[in-house]
Design a protein around this motif. Sequence first.
Motif, PDB file in Angstrom:
ATOM      1  N   ALA A 415       0.830  -1.206   0.000  1.00 34.14           N
ATOM      2  CA  ALA A 415       0.000   0.000   0.000  1.00 34.14           C
ATOM      3  C   ALA A 415       0.863   1.255   0.000  1.00 34.14           C
ATOM      4  CB  ALA A 415      -0.923  -0.003   1.213  1.00 34.14           C
ATOM      5  N   GLY A 416       1.983   1.218   0.730  1.00 36.26           N
ATOM      6  CA  GLY A 416       2.884   2.357   0.760  1.00 36.26           C
ATOM      7  C   GLY A 416       3.516   2.620  -0.596  1.00 36.26           C
ATOM      8  N   ARG A 417       3.896   1.562  -1.299  1.00 42.38           N
ATOM      9  CA  ARG A 417       4.484   1.739  -2.635  1.00 42.38           C
ATOM     10  C   ARG A 417       3.454   2.299  -3.607  1.00 42.38           C
ATOM     11  NH1 ARG A 417       9.451  -0.327  -2.787  1.00 42.38           N
ATOM     12  NH2 ARG A 417      10.041  -1.790  -1.143  1.00 42.38           N
ATOM     13  N   ALA A 418       2.201   1.888  -3.432  1.00 40.83           N
ATOM     14  CA  ALA A 418       1.141   2.428  -4.280  1.00 40.83           C
ATOM     15  C   ALA A 418       0.938   3.919  -4.003  1.00 40.83           C
ATOM     16  CB  ALA A 418      -0.153   1.656  -4.062  1.00 40.83           C
ATOM     17  N   LEU A 419       0.986   4.302  -2.729  1.00 41.58           N
ATOM     18  CA  LEU A 419       0.843   5.720  -2.379  1.00 41.58           C
ATOM     19  C   LEU A 419       2.031   6.533  -2.896  1.00 41.58           C
ATOM     20  CD1 LEU A 419      -0.522   5.575   1.296  1.00 41.58           C
ATOM     21  CD2 LEU A 419      -1.765   6.241  -0.771  1.00 41.58           C
ATOM     22  N   ALA A 420       3.236   5.969  -2.810  1.00 43.94           N
ATOM     23  CA  ALA A 420       4.422   6.681  -3.281  1.00 43.94           C
ATOM     24  C   ALA A 420       4.368   6.922  -4.784  1.00 43.94           C
ATOM     25  CB  ALA A 420       5.683   5.900  -2.919  1.00 43.94           C
ATOM     26  N   ALA A 421       3.692   6.049  -5.506  1.00 45.62           N
ATOM     27  CA  ALA A 421       3.600   6.199  -6.959  1.00 45.62           C
ATOM     28  C   ALA A 421       2.633   7.299  -7.365  1.00 45.62           C
ATOM     29  CB  ALA A 421       3.165   4.878  -7.589  1.00 45.62           C
ATOM     30  N   LEU A 422       1.718   7.684  -6.454  1.00 45.31           N
ATOM     31  CA  LEU A 422       0.776   8.759  -6.762  1.00 45.31           C
ATOM     32  C   LEU A 422       1.479  10.113  -6.645  1.00 45.31           C
ATOM     33  CD1 LEU A 422      -2.390   7.566  -4.785  1.00 45.31           C
ATOM     34  CD2 LEU A 422      -2.015   7.442  -7.250  1.00 45.31           C
ATOM     35  N   PRO A 423       1.162  11.063  -7.502  1.00 48.43           N
ATOM     36  CA  PRO A 423       1.802  12.392  -7.450  1.00 48.43           C
ATOM     37  C   PRO A 423       1.191  13.269  -6.366  1.00 48.43           C
ATOM     38  CG  PRO A 423       0.217  12.332  -9.220  1.00 48.43           C
ATOM     39  CD  PRO A 423       0.226  10.955  -8.636  1.00 48.43           C
ATOM     40  N   LEU A 424       1.110  12.712  -5.143  1.00 50.68           N
ATOM     41  CA  LEU A 424       0.436  13.391  -4.044  1.00 50.68           C
ATOM     42  C   LEU A 424       1.140  13.083  -2.739  1.00 50.68           C
ATOM     43  CD1 LEU A 424      -3.235  12.387  -4.953  1.00 50.68           C
ATOM     44  CD2 LEU A 424      -2.351  14.730  -5.051  1.00 50.68           C
ATOM     45  N   ASP A 425       0.958  13.953  -1.767  1.00 46.84           N
ATOM     46  CA  ASP A 425       1.330  13.640  -0.394  1.00 46.84           C
ATOM     47  C   ASP A 425       0.598  12.362   0.013  1.00 46.84           C
ATOM     48  OD1 ASP A 425       0.353  13.849   2.605  1.00 46.84           O
ATOM     49  OD2 ASP A 425       2.205  15.003   2.488  1.00 46.84           O
ATOM     50  N   PRO A 426       1.239  11.473   0.794  1.00 44.06           N
ATOM     51  CA  PRO A 426       0.586  10.198   1.141  1.00 44.06           C
ATOM     52  C   PRO A 426      -0.789  10.357   1.768  1.00 44.06           C
ATOM     53  CG  PRO A 426       2.881  10.180   1.817  1.00 44.06           C
ATOM     54  CD  PRO A 426       2.599  11.559   1.334  1.00 44.06           C
ATOM     55  N   ARG A 427      -0.988  11.403   2.565  1.00 44.50           N
ATOM     56  CA  ARG A 427      -2.284  11.592   3.199  1.00 44.50           C
ATOM     57  C   ARG A 427      -3.368  11.930   2.176  1.00 44.50           C
ATOM     58  NH1 ARG A 427       1.271  14.828   7.433  1.00 44.50           N
ATOM     59  NH2 ARG A 427       2.162  15.302   5.415  1.00 44.50           N
ATOM     60  N   LEU A 428      -3.002  12.746   1.190  1.00 41.06           N
ATOM     61  CA  LEU A 428      -3.952  13.053   0.120  1.00 41.06           C
ATOM     62  C   LEU A 428      -4.166  11.834  -0.766  1.00 41.06           C
ATOM     63  CD1 LEU A 428      -2.812  16.647  -0.923  1.00 41.06           C
ATOM     64  CD2 LEU A 428      -4.625  15.987   0.642  1.00 41.06           C
ATOM     65  N   GLY A 429      -3.095  11.077  -0.995  1.00 39.33           N
ATOM     66  CA  GLY A 429      -3.226   9.863  -1.788  1.00 39.33           C
ATOM     67  C   GLY A 429      -4.159   8.865  -1.128  1.00 39.33           C
ATOM     68  N   ARG A 430      -4.064   8.735   0.201  1.00 39.93           N
ATOM     69  CA  ARG A 430      -4.952   7.817   0.912  1.00 39.93           C
ATOM     70  C   ARG A 430      -6.403   8.277   0.794  1.00 39.93           C
ATOM     71  NH1 ARG A 430      -6.249   6.262   6.476  1.00 39.93           N
ATOM     72  NH2 ARG A 430      -6.429   8.485   6.965  1.00 39.93           N
ATOM     73  N   ALA A 431      -6.649   9.590   0.919  1.00 42.49           N
ATOM     74  CA  ALA A 431      -8.013  10.103   0.787  1.00 42.49           C
ATOM     75  C   ALA A 431      -8.564   9.829  -0.604  1.00 42.49           C
ATOM     76  CB  ALA A 431      -8.037  11.599   1.089  1.00 42.49           C
ATOM     77  N   LEU A 432      -7.759  10.045  -1.628  1.00 42.90           N
ATOM     78  CA  LEU A 432      -8.206   9.794  -2.995  1.00 42.90           C
ATOM     79  C   LEU A 432      -8.472   8.308  -3.212  1.00 42.90           C
ATOM     80  CD1 LEU A 432      -8.699  11.003  -5.835  1.00 42.90           C
ATOM     81  CD2 LEU A 432      -6.286  10.523  -6.342  1.00 42.90           C
ATOM     82  N   ARG A 433      -7.589   7.474  -2.718  1.00 40.64           N
ATOM     83  CA  ARG A 433      -7.739   6.024  -2.887  1.00 40.64           C
ATOM     84  C   ARG A 433      -8.980   5.510  -2.150  1.00 40.64           C
ATOM     85  NH1 ARG A 433      -3.572   2.763   0.400  1.00 40.64           N
ATOM     86  NH2 ARG A 433      -5.122   3.385   1.963  1.00 40.64           N
ATOM     87  N   ASP A 434      -9.205   6.001  -0.935  1.00 38.98           N
ATOM     88  CA  ASP A 434     -10.316   5.502  -0.127  1.00 38.98           C
ATOM     89  C   ASP A 434     -11.672   6.013  -0.606  1.00 38.98           C
ATOM     90  OD1 ASP A 434      -8.429   4.221   1.344  1.00 38.98           O
ATOM     91  OD2 ASP A 434      -8.701   5.408   3.177  1.00 38.98           O
ATOM     92  N   LEU A 435     -11.718   7.270  -1.040  1.00 37.20           N
ATOM     93  CA  LEU A 435     -13.007   7.888  -1.357  1.00 37.20           C
ATOM     94  C   LEU A 435     -13.336   7.865  -2.839  1.00 37.20           C
ATOM     95  CD1 LEU A 435     -12.782  10.928   1.088  1.00 37.20           C
ATOM     96  CD2 LEU A 435     -13.938   8.742   1.435  1.00 37.20           C
ATOM     97  N   GLY A 436     -12.361   7.585  -3.684  1.00 38.61           N
ATOM     98  CA  GLY A 436     -12.640   7.396  -5.091  1.00 38.61           C
ATOM     99  C   GLY A 436     -12.621   8.662  -5.930  1.00 38.61           C
TER     100      GLY A 436
END
Length: 782
Positions: A415-436
């Motif tokens: 999950a961390g590697r997936a977040l690192a691949a997003l062009p976002l801060d991890p916290r924003l990446g988690r929000a985008l991933r969780d909420l769609g």
Amino acid sequence: MRPFDLSRIGTGLPFAEAIDDLTRACAAHRRAVVQAPPGTGKTTLVPPALANLTLADEAKNHGKVLVCAPRRVAVRAAAQRLAHLDGTALGERVGHRMRGHSLAGSLVEFVTPGVLLRMVLRDPALEGVAAVVVDEVHERHLDTDMLLGMLIEVTQLREDLVLVAMSATVQAERYAALMGGAPTVDSPAAIHPLTVEYAPHPGRLRGEPSFYEHLANLARRDVQRHGQSVLVFVPGVREVEPVLGHLGGLGVPLHGRLSAAETQAALQPGEQPRVVVATSIAESSLTVPGVRAVVDSGLSREPRRDAARQMNGLVTISEARPTAEQRAGRAGREGPGRVIRAFSEQECQHLPAEVTPEIAVSDLTQAALWLACWGTPRGEGLPLLQAPPAPALDAAEATLRSLGAVDSSGTATDAGRALAALPLDPRLGRALRDLGPTAAETVAVLAASPAGDIAATQAPRREVERLRRLVRGSQQTVTPGAVTARAYPAQVARRQDSDYLLASGTRARLPRSSPLADAPWLAIAEVSRSGEGAVIRAAARLSEQEALDAVGVTEEYRAEVTQGRVRGRLVRRVGAIVLSSTPVTVPTEQAVTALAATVRAEGLTMFQLSDAAAHLRDRLAFLRARLGDPWPDVSATDPEAWLRPELEALAGGKTVDLYPALQRLLPWPETARMGKLAPERLEVPSGSRPRVDYSEGRPVVRVKLQECFGLAQSPTCAGVPVQFRLLSPAGRDLAITDDLASFWSGPYAQVRAEMRGRYPKHPWPEDPWSAQATARVKRRGS
């Protein structure tokens, strides 16, 4: 493929004289540090020179040259300039790659640090890349520091990869050493003579509105006198508009939030003199044509992490000396120039000597994830100019663990590697991933560091669509508040009186006239410190249910001792925000657990410590601080383990003395030495034994001065000299010293002169060294 025409590209650029030195250094060592002031042409000439070096070696032609610059505006401008000088269209031989927009180039690509970091994480061998240039390393941005360390390791994997670090200030030796003794290539400055004027304003450091009017007036006056364009430096985007407001049509903005067309307009020479109001973006990365004067506010905006309040934000401070020099240099690029500093010459002399590295003061959540994905958790073993501070790393790893991005050892998860691949801060990446996908618009707003009401801020359509394509999920609408709360749950806040209490426990206030002032709940994106406390800079309205969903509700029994009785309450809370507190009868076992939780949170404050218990506690704290193990840290010891008998007694309504409990903590057999290391009492020459007080973190003895005659040297406790509070006959402090020899030789004479008349019945000998120590008055007639 034809090489770049360096003679044409380098016309009028001082760095053209250093091209041969650069080529030889890179051909021989594959690494180099370029030291050249702004305006010499290093950003324009180094990339095509390295591309030509690659083209010349047909047997080792491994690909294009990547140039990393710290800002998107600088990346776009540098790529456009080189393509123009090459006589080709952008996207052919020269291109750029940044968040949300890319035009590939076959020979040279300018990229932002975030883009290059993700390229390196995805492909550590950097296939298809022949050389990498890291520009503006002297600015000490966090992502640039991380990137340079990773690239140094990549060159160990690929011996053919060329790596060049470029700096505009005198730090070349440090970077050369970091890069394994890389050669340094210097270029002379291209600065014309400058005149410096100081025009201080009393409201500068407070950011008063009149100060920004002052900046506008200074710029307008210079335009009227000289008929030439002026560049005004302000600390951030927030300050650009106030200055422009006082300039009318004369002013032009320049900052990182402008569109490409707006930026291009600011960088094009105008027919009439103008005032360009810019952030730090114009300090070194960009050239603003036609400028012959600089008005410098003397202020910079830097990231800061407030660990105590768990706050991340930006603070406005006085600029560093190298920043002042760089800003001044922008006035001398095209001819003799003028620098008007909106601060005094004395203030200029006391500016910080160096720019504060972001790695030392920033939130490290993103950096910690990069390090974990690179395989160097906490940066251990990675060649960095400065190691990240451990407390900030601890906080970052705690955040990443809450996101599921790293495991307990700090290793990146899938999950961390997936977040690192997003062009976002991890916290924003988690929000985008969780909420769609429906969260994309708010996430895009949050990524751009908004101000005010997040729900009223619109993100660029292109960025929103790009983020939507990155995730799948429900199309159910989510509010801006819910998205913000999912990204920053510790910053969910409820209104309490005139302030807001955050789930983290911090109190913050909204600025006056905020449209959010009536909101009972807020999801806060940015909160920063000010002279009056914490201020909410960006937030969105939030329903109570959304707050509960984002943070979660906890229930716990709390027990308190009031007038000798244990009273229980069932507390429901959202982080530090108490939703309800209901009186309950607490069973003994639950009372013990609740009392232990109270001790963990508040220490021993619920107990009325006897004098003996308080003294033993202070002695233990002193020994722990001075010697460490095996002396126990009372605050870190599990109260259910060492205090259980006392907690059970409290739960049963009995009186408790903590002295026996503290004695149980004493380490054996070291306790036998406690009387020597931290004695309860200390004998003085008069024969009395005053108590040694350890409550101040050091040994202190309060004793009448006459009782210490003849005591030439202060004794020590665990190696710490005892501090003597030498008292008058009335018990008031006459002197405080841990160096009795110096006191008797000097200050005692003054004390004697002042006290002998006030207390004639007590001895005040001229020679305290040989006088008889006593607690009594003088004999009659003596």
